[in-house]
Design an enzyme around this catalytic site. Sequence first.
Site, PDB file in Angstrom:
ATOM      1  N   CYS A  14      41.026  38.045  35.402  1.00 38.22           N
ATOM      2  CA  CYS A  14      40.190  37.145  34.573  1.00 38.22           C
ATOM      3  C   CYS A  14      40.557  35.666  34.793  1.00 38.22           C
ATOM      4  O   CYS A  14      39.869  34.943  35.499  1.00 38.22           O
ATOM      5  CB  CYS A  14      40.300  37.501  33.095  1.00 38.22           C
ATOM      6  SG  CYS A  14      39.770  39.187  32.700  1.00 38.22           S
ATOM      7  N   ARG A  15      41.645  35.222  34.170  1.00 38.54           N
ATOM      8  CA  ARG A  15      41.928  33.784  34.141  1.00 38.54           C
ATOM      9  C   ARG A  15      42.379  33.199  35.467  1.00 38.54           C
ATOM     10  O   ARG A  15      41.816  32.184  35.912  1.00 38.54           O
ATOM     11  CB  ARG A  15      42.988  33.490  33.059  1.00 38.54           C
ATOM     12  CG  ARG A  15      42.471  33.748  31.657  1.00 38.54           C
ATOM     13  CD  ARG A  15      43.591  33.792  30.652  1.00 38.54           C
ATOM     14  NE  ARG A  15      44.472  34.929  30.888  1.00 38.54           N
ATOM     15  CZ  ARG A  15      45.610  35.158  30.258  1.00 38.54           C
ATOM     16  NH1 ARG A  15      46.029  34.291  29.357  1.00 38.54           N
ATOM     17  NH2 ARG A  15      46.323  36.233  30.521  1.00 38.54           N
ATOM     18  N   SER A  16      43.388  33.797  36.111  1.00 40.24           N
ATOM     19  CA  SER A  16      43.891  33.150  37.344  1.00 40.24           C
ATOM     20  C   SER A  16      42.909  33.210  38.512  1.00 40.24           C
ATOM     21  O   SER A  16      42.826  32.227  39.262  1.00 40.24           O
ATOM     22  CB  SER A  16      45.282  33.679  37.736  1.00 40.24           C
ATOM     23  OG  SER A  16      45.270  35.052  38.003  1.00 40.24           O
ATOM     24  N   ASP A 129      43.354  34.488  26.600  1.00 40.24           N
ATOM     25  CA  ASP A 129      43.053  35.726  27.321  1.00 40.24           C
ATOM     26  C   ASP A 129      41.711  36.289  26.820  1.00 40.24           C
ATOM     27  O   ASP A 129      41.574  36.620  25.648  1.00 40.24           O
ATOM     28  CB  ASP A 129      44.185  36.719  27.038  1.00 40.24           C
ATOM     29  CG  ASP A 129      44.044  38.001  27.837  1.00 40.24           C
ATOM     30  OD1 ASP A 129      42.970  38.228  28.432  1.00 40.24           O
ATOM     31  OD2 ASP A 129      45.016  38.776  27.856  1.00 40.24           O
TER      32      ASP A 129
HETATM   33  P1  4NP Z   1      43.958  38.135  32.819  1.00 42.72           P
HETATM   34  O1  4NP Z   1      43.341  39.090  31.688  1.00 42.72           O
HETATM   35  O2  4NP Z   1      45.455  38.141  32.593  1.00 42.72           O
HETATM   36  O3  4NP Z   1      43.334  36.821  32.553  1.00 42.72           O
HETATM   37  O4  4NP Z   1      43.575  38.743  34.154  1.00 42.72           O
HETATM   38  C1  4NP Z   1      43.795  40.380  31.446  1.00 42.72           C
HETATM   39  C2  4NP Z   1      43.456  41.402  32.303  1.00 42.72           C
HETATM   40  C3  4NP Z   1      43.871  42.687  32.042  1.00 42.72           C
HETATM   41  C4  4NP Z   1      44.631  42.944  30.924  1.00 42.72           C
HETATM   42  C5  4NP Z   1      44.965  41.932  30.049  1.00 42.72           C
HETATM   43  C6  4NP Z   1      44.547  40.635  30.322  1.00 42.72           C
HETATM   44  N1  4NP Z   1      45.038  44.272  30.641  1.00 42.72           N
HETATM   45  O5  4NP Z   1      45.685  44.488  29.610  1.00 42.72           O
HETATM   46  O6  4NP Z   1      44.730  45.178  31.442  1.00 42.72           O
END
Ligand code: 4NP
Length: 157
Positions: A14-16, A129
């Site tokens: 998502c974010r990175s 997040d």
């Molecule tokens: P990200 O978001 O860290 O921005 O890629 C997430 C992606 C997956 C999960 C949590 C946050 N997860 O718990 O699977």
Amino acid sequence: MTKKVLMVCLGNICRSPTAAGIMTQKVYARGLSDRIIVDSCGTADYHIGAPADPRTIKAAADRGYDLRPHRARQLKLSDFDTFDLILAADAANAKDIAKMRYSRPHPGKAQVRLFLDILWPGEGKAIPDPYYGGTDGFETVIDLCEQGAKAWVAKLQ
Ligand code: 4NP
């Protein structure tokens, strides 16, 4: 001199990838692709090899960024030697990055900062997040990544 920048979040879906995709496009638009190289990864191993979250891909596409080629990878020790700048999405990511970094005698050359420190220095502000929330969270990620990437490119160029 080439600067290598690594965007880091938890899952790298998502974010990175959003931060890296937006920054890469801004770098390209300014003709700086030979001077600034951008990549992304996650601190966790949950999604290794997976594309970005479909909601991330959609929100980015709506704003003109193609994140479809992205595949998630996990942070590794050699990243601290390869990259000049490691930008964490939130404080938990920064803590996990530091834990890995200081797990060996040589911490490497990378400087580690919060991605949003460039906009709000010293405030510890996170890219929220969006994973467990609604579509507006993904739009917020794009908004913050656009502002932050613009400021980082201006600083690094
Ligand atoms: P990200 O978001 O860290 O921005 O890629 C997430 C992606 C997956 C999960 C949590 C946050 N997860 O718990 O699977």
